[in-house]
Design an enzyme around this catalytic site. Structure first.
Site, PDB file in Angstrom:
ATOM      1  N   GLU A  72       0.801  -1.212   0.000  1.00  0.00           N
ATOM      2  CA  GLU A  72       0.000   0.000   0.000  1.00  0.00           C
ATOM      3  C   GLU A  72       0.838   1.267   0.000  1.00  0.00           C
ATOM      4  OE1 GLU A  72      -0.466  -2.624   1.922  1.00  0.00           O
ATOM      5  OE2 GLU A  72      -2.346  -3.447   1.173  1.00  0.00           O
ATOM      6  N   HIS A 141     -11.268  -5.590   8.800  1.00  0.00           N
ATOM      7  CA  HIS A 141     -12.059  -5.335   7.596  1.00  0.00           C
ATOM      8  C   HIS A 141     -13.231  -4.392   7.842  1.00  0.00           C
ATOM      9  CE1 HIS A 141      -9.823  -8.857   6.198  1.00  0.00           C
ATOM     10  NE2 HIS A 141     -10.164  -8.543   4.966  1.00  0.00           N
TER      11      HIS A 141
HETATM   12  C1  TPP Z   1      -1.838  -5.215   4.299  1.00  0.00           C
HETATM   13  C2  TPP Z   1      -2.898  -5.928   3.541  1.00  0.00           C
HETATM   14  N1  TPP Z   1      -3.272  -5.482   2.335  1.00  0.00           N
HETATM   15  C3  TPP Z   1      -4.273  -6.075   1.670  1.00  0.00           C
HETATM   16  C4  TPP Z   1      -4.927  -7.160   2.182  1.00  0.00           C
HETATM   17  C5  TPP Z   1      -6.099  -7.799   1.439  1.00  0.00           C
HETATM   18  N2  TPP Z   1      -5.745  -9.134   0.968  1.00  0.00           N
HETATM   19  C6  TPP Z   1      -6.090 -10.237   1.648  1.00  0.00           C
HETATM   20  S1  TPP Z   1      -5.427 -11.624   0.983  1.00  0.00           S
HETATM   21  C7  TPP Z   1      -4.699 -10.768  -0.256  1.00  0.00           C
HETATM   22  C8  TPP Z   1      -3.826 -11.489  -1.237  1.00  0.00           C
HETATM   23  C9  TPP Z   1      -2.713 -12.206  -0.547  1.00  0.00           C
HETATM   24  O1  TPP Z   1      -1.869 -12.832  -1.476  1.00  0.00           O
HETATM   25  P1  TPP Z   1      -0.666 -13.741  -0.988  1.00  0.00           P
HETATM   26  O2  TPP Z   1       0.221 -12.972  -0.079  1.00  0.00           O
HETATM   27  O3  TPP Z   1      -0.031 -14.312  -2.189  1.00  0.00           O
HETATM   28  O4  TPP Z   1      -1.326 -14.863  -0.099  1.00  0.00           O
HETATM   29  P2  TPP Z   1      -2.407 -15.934  -0.558  1.00  0.00           P
HETATM   30  O5  TPP Z   1      -3.739 -15.300  -0.452  1.00  0.00           O
HETATM   31  O6  TPP Z   1      -2.081 -16.346  -1.945  1.00  0.00           O
HETATM   32  O7  TPP Z   1      -2.260 -17.034   0.426  1.00  0.00           O
HETATM   33  C10 TPP Z   1      -4.986  -9.414  -0.150  1.00  0.00           C
HETATM   34  C11 TPP Z   1      -4.543  -8.383  -1.099  1.00  0.00           C
HETATM   35  C12 TPP Z   1      -4.502  -7.608   3.448  1.00  0.00           C
HETATM   36  N3  TPP Z   1      -5.058  -8.661   4.051  1.00  0.00           N
HETATM   37  N4  TPP Z   1      -3.501  -6.986   4.106  1.00  0.00           N
END
Ligand code: TPP
Ligand code: TPP
Ligand code: MG
Ligand code: MG
Lengths: 341, 390, 341, 390
Positions: A72, A141
């Site tokens: 972010e 959230h």
């Molecule tokens: C700081 C932050 N930004 C955005 C989110 C929203 N979000 C939840 S899961 C996700 C994707 C995560 O991707 P990854 O790190 O590859 O983990 P995966 O879901 O594939 O296990 C996002 C953008 C969050 N939880 N925390």
């Protein structure tokens, strides 16, 4: 979800959601001005987790609606650089709490760039932040983070409560030459109003509150997700003999003292209502400035109905936290009606 | 895991299934890795091929830069600057950064990099606004294509990436060069900026001035990496390690990185190994965290001396040229001194003029309040007009 | 710099600065409890840029007083992990604005860990933040960020204004089983009071305001860097015939409604004074809650004297921004004295 | 700069002055670099040497884990969970992470890693509190040495480093293993955590589950690095690239990294290349961003199938064992179903009980208000007791 009436549309009106209105505002802004770029996590192919940006990447290409890496501060920081070069970035933060990593960029740069450079380097940049609770979201959230943004000079802070305002205020935010934190009440995303998609609604000026319901007994001062709740409370209050006025602030910064104080001077009583925690929340500022300006018109202190001073609760308990109709009516009841009669 | 011989890892190679479908290396790691030792030109064969005009220009700029640093530090003693973070010892980095850029390019300096901004052509008085305290950014960033001198460390790096990205989208052939210290590489913003730059293949060059310290904290407490340039590989961009006191080497590597970026080759991370000869700022006491011997060792590797030696050996620097450079530097210092002694002529009402495009009603009220106070002060009616907090 | 009187020490008192008192508090806490660890940028060898931690690395070793890499989220985030393992980290943020990169860790984790785990994982962690202006600091070195912390449930927010409180409150913060944001008024670092270094001052409980000066005409509600200014204003007000009471909040969270309201009920008038920007700043909350509780005792609205709603000015202009004696007296004059008499 | 042949760089080598005093490489880069391809055990010679008991244990856990994922997803459809991010397809990473740790060690899971927590012994109902929505963290982190499931991505990584550092200072021989996704590696907190870990030589292992996507964003838009494991070199720690669907390879690499950390060797970054077979969560529509063919390719590289094939080939898995694993998994699922259908028995007054050690006066007032409302609700005097926002 509460349905909020928007301005009547001219012809062939059909129901649209706030989410659709926001998407339409982005689309129209991008179509009008090639400098407008949308960026954020999942805003491209997926169209955003709330589907606000649905279709934009398809229509305008990946370079105009960009899936960024997951960072972010990086998103907002690169948007600053893009704005420095003359673009008008519109950044999506996926959820309220996930805007915090970008806090330093927002406070130390976004809010200060124009002032720092004596106006030579304005930053036309919109930060869209879905905020607030009531959607059964798990931890992180459902935050209401507006107090942080209000306390940061250099930012405009805007939040719609109707489908029409969602369109009109987002257009105005994108058109603004100043950075705007645009707070989108998540639980109103699916609220509906009739509008005519061929004739998009008017751009609303930033900085003006509106009276959503006229009344004579007391003023409910509110914004965003709490507006429908206040309107519902005002209806319920009729049974108790109270005729409540509801003011929708729409813009927290700048603050429309004129509209708010005119209402309170008329009614002599006021309650500020918001989801954000009470202590150190927006309500303190609002109550204080109304009191400073309307002291001799007040029959009772300006009261506040707000979220509790606790971290946002888990979904199964959130209904106990959110300011609801009963709590608003309880506050209205405490406005020292005896003293008057 | 210090040695890589995991129990059964040795068995590998006999059977190698295809990698799982989602995994493919996107870049070959080998060309991204920096040299094992900082790259040098001065004192090597390479210097023989360097352009004499460039070397002489670099020399004049370094001499002027050093004088500027001394003058600015002196101005703090006279209360003309709020604070000054000197780049004495790092002049080669400052000058090379400026000279590697074309006019249309952008420079993103950190708080220590006023000299780079000046070497790029910015008026020193404008460059010093932040440190003088008359305003924050004293120049028009767009006019000079120099971003505001940035106090919060590494936070301007994503700006550089975003600007370079925007320029690339417009097809303008503009490159951004962003400067950061060894300490600043530890910040999250450094990481996010480099990653965005590589993913977007943005035309940006990151110059790390590794001067061995972040205020008092030595490099060994900042990183355990083989070098800061090695961080590049984790983003998929090339890393280059350069002697930061060798102006010719720096100029060559930075110019090449800028050319590469302009040609669409994407970002480069350059680590310049250098040393801050002065204290962190005039307010710092460097004896608390480092010894004279170390400082002396670096004085022996002085960027001006290194370049002068090369020029002299090649017969490119005579007494006349030395004197001319010195006189030129003195003139710049004298001008700076004179102009910094002038009243900057501030208008307190500016406090409200630039917060927003249009002042909010709230700010208009507050401006009226200050206006009234100032008028009262001017009329001499205020009891105690002076002093902080009154 | 204003000299503020501390509690009289028993014997052989000599002048000490607030900076020294803070350093002594750290030292005593570390000596008493091996779980106390100090960490931050330059806190070790250098003793901190304000020299608060001077000598600690020498006395307790690098592992107890640690120079960290330059990364505020990392500093606070690793401190969270250390606290999870049972240590009591005391983190130094080098300047107010440089705490922003750690904002997400503070809001999303530090403030919520205890609540998240139903009390099973408390976080005894102190975040020291030098704050405020008046020291001629360049951009980003003079922010008053208390509004952000006040609006974050789960944090205690404490700020001393005297040498004695600097010691007593910092000891209490470190001893607290909850996270404390400990705001140190930079421009009072060199303020002095007599104390006896052999007999360290008492640990002050967190959450109690004190009346620094009794008066009957009106109450100045203030804290931290503005306390000496208010005391000076109260002295100056005598010439105008006003006898002002000065309440030093010391703790913004929890807030001492009892002491504040008792004072306002006595005087019937109040002005809140702080350096932080007015809009969305602490003063709104304070004025609102005092009004809610003391409405019928108030002869005039609670007024606010605060920094302007602008990014903190450059050094050469900061005197125009900071609330000073004149502005406080102007506000006192606006407390509708005619209406009373 | 794609090729390294800068104009005069070729001349190097003829003259090599000593590096400037402050610059010395702190580590040799070569051993830090990951293999060019993901490490495998299953289907290779190495598998022959693996402990049959371990392989069978892994098999049973994978089967149970897959059943758990299916059950949890089913519970979202019945409204028993607010949301569920499935780890179907990633069971090998989940299980290996849990099994690589000793009892005294700590696990730092991300929001997707309930299965890892359960494989470590945590009661599934407790593990699911966050996603059920009855509280945030439903277990005692200290009792289980499992940090709270962490929603803000990468933010728990510095916690793991701090905890491991504290444990090392106390000499407890405790290791922390922290899990993050491919997307999470882009966050600043990832960078800061790895850097602190390396500088402090903290006993911590970072496990990146690279499942190819961050919600909808594919790896190619996340990073341009040769691999995520290559990021290790920029911190001066070893990087390891492993097939994330090969439970035996993961167990070996993670166990070795844990052992290395416990022995004082410092942190390791492990990238496990895997795939999320289900959508991001039950609320996600994965068809928007990926095709069936890709999913099918990964189904053909299924972690359970890979392990089952190996076991079967070696005669270590008969029908009896398969049935036993399945029955065991069904029993776990049935138990979970039954218990998740029970009312969690919440007390709204808990909202105020744990914000501080002692509620502030303000919270006591608010608690009294809610208490009164609840009492009124219980007495049936409230007009509209139900519904969000009332
Ligand atoms: C700081 C932050 N930004 C955005 C989110 C929203 N979000 C939840 S899961 C996700 C994707 C995560 O991707 P990854 O790190 O590859 O983990 P995966 O879901 O594939 O296990 C996002 C953008 C969050 N939880 N925390
Ligand atoms: C985000 C942030 N944290 C802390 C500081 C305070 N600070 C100013 S300079 C400095 C050290 C910088 O070290 P380095 O990056 O190596 O640059 P150098 O000073 O050596 O040029 C620190 C900690 C800051 N300016 N910004
Ligand atoms: Mg440095
Ligand atoms: Mg992923």
């Amino acid at each position: 979800m509460t349905t909020v009436a928007a301005k009547p549309a001219a012809v062939a009106a059909k129901p649209a959601t706030m989410a659709q209105a926001l998407g339409r505002a982005l689309r129209d802004a991008m179509a009008e001005d090639p400098a407008v770029h949308v960026m954020g996590e999942d805003v491209g192919t997926l169209g955003g987790v709330f589907r606000i940006t649905d279709g934009l990447a398809g229509e305008f290409g990946d370079d105009r609606c960009t899936d960024t890496p997951l960072a972010e501060a990086g998103i907002l920081g690169t948007a600053v650089g893009m704005a420095m070069y003359g673009l008008r970035p519109v950044v999506e933060m996926q959820f309220d709490a996930f805007a915090y990593p970008a806090f330093e960029q927002l406070v130390s740069h976004v809010a200060r760039m124009r002032n720092r450079t004596k106006g030579r380097m304005p930053l036309p940049l919109t930060v869209r932040v879905p905020y607030g609770g009531g959607i059964g979201g798990v931890e992180h959230h459902s935050d209401s983070s507006e107090a942080y943004y209000m306390a940061t000079p250099g930012l405009h802070v805007v939040t719609p409560s109707t489908v029409a305002d969602a369109y009109g205020l987002l257009r105005a935010a994108i058109a603004s030459d100043d950075p705007v934190v645009f707070l989108e009440p998540k639980r109103l995303y699916w609220s509906k109003a009739d509008w005519n998609p061929e004739h998009p609604l008017a751009v609303e000026p930033i900085g003006r509150a509106v009276v959503r319901r006229s009344g004579r007994s007391a003023t409910l001062i509110t914004y965003g997700p709490s507006v429908p709740v206040c309107l519902e409370a005002a209806e319920a209050a009729r049974a108790e003999g109270w005729d409540l006025e509801v003011v929708d602030l729409r813009s927290l910064v700048p603050f429309d003292d004129e509209t708010v104080c005119a209402s309170v001077r008329r009614t002599g009583r006021a309650v500020v209502v918001h989801e954000s925690g009470g202590f150190g929340g927006p309500g303190g500022e609002i109550a204080a400035r109304v009191t400073e300006r309307c002291f001799h018109h007040l029959e009772a202190p300006v009261l506040r109905v707000a979220g509790f001073d606790i971290p946002y609760p888990p979904p199964m308990l959130e209904r106990h936290h959110l300011p609801g109709v009963d709590r608003i009516l309880d506050a209205v009841a405490r406005l020292q009606w005896e003293a008057e009669s | 895991m210090k040695s890589r011989s995991l129990t059964v890892m040795d068995q590998r190679g006999t059977y190698r299934p295809a990698p799982p479908p989602a995994w493919q290396p996107r870049t070959d790691a080998a060309p991204l890795l920096p040299d094992a030792e900082p790259y040098r030109v001065l004192g090597t064969e390479a210097a023989r091929q360097a352009d004499p005009g460039l070397l002489r220009r670099l020399y004049a700029e370094l001499v002027r830069g050093r004088r500027y640093n001394a003058q600015a530090t002196a101005l703090t003693k006279q209360g003309r600057l709020a604070v000054y973070p000197s780049s004495t010892g790092q002049e080669a980095c400052q000058v090379a950064a400026a000279l590697a850029l074309e006019d249309r390019d952008w420079l993103f300096p950190s708080y220590r990099d006023t000299l780079a901004a000046i070497a790029r052509g910015l008026d020193p008085v404008q460059a010093l606004s932040l440190l003088r305290g008359d305003w924050h950014t004293g120049y028009d960033p767009r006019e000079h294509r120099i971003a505001p001198l940035c106090t919060p460390l590494a936070t301007q790096l994503p700006h550089a990436v975003g600007l370079a990205h925007a320029a690339r989208l417009k097809g303008d052939g503009v490159v951004a060069l962003a400067m950061v210290g060894d300490g600043g590489t530890s910040e999250g913003d450094f990481h996010e900026a480099l990653n965005f730059a590589a993913v977007w293949q943005a035309p940006v060059v990151f110059l790390v001035q590794n001067n061995g310290f972040a205020i008092s904290v030595p490099l060994a407490k900042q990183t355990a990496a083989p070098s800061l340039a090695h961080k590049a590989v984790g983003y998929g961009m090339p890393g280059r390690l350069v002697d930061g006191n060798d102006a010719a080497a720096l100029h060559e590597v930075l110019t090449e990185a800028v050319r590469h970026a302009r040609a669409g080759g994407g970002p480069t991370l350059v680590e310049a190994v250098t040393y801050r000869i002065d204290a962190h700022t005039n307010a710092d006491d460097a004896t608390r965290y480092r010894g004279d011997a170390e400082v002396q060792a670096w004085r022996d590797h002085d960027p001006i001396a290194l370049l002068a030696r090369e020029l002299t050996e090649r017969g490119l620097l005579d007494e006349e040229a030395v004197r001319k450079a010195r006189d030129d530097a003195e003139a710049v210092a004298a001008d700076l001194r004179a102009r910094m002694n002038q009243d900057p002529g501030l208008d307190p009402m500016d406090l409200f003029a630039h917060v927003y495009a249009e002042p909010t009603p709230q700010l208009r009220e507050q401006a009226a309040q200050l206006r009234a106070e100032l008028d009262a002060e001017a009329e001499g009616t205020a009891t105690t007009p002076e002093g902080t907090g009154r």
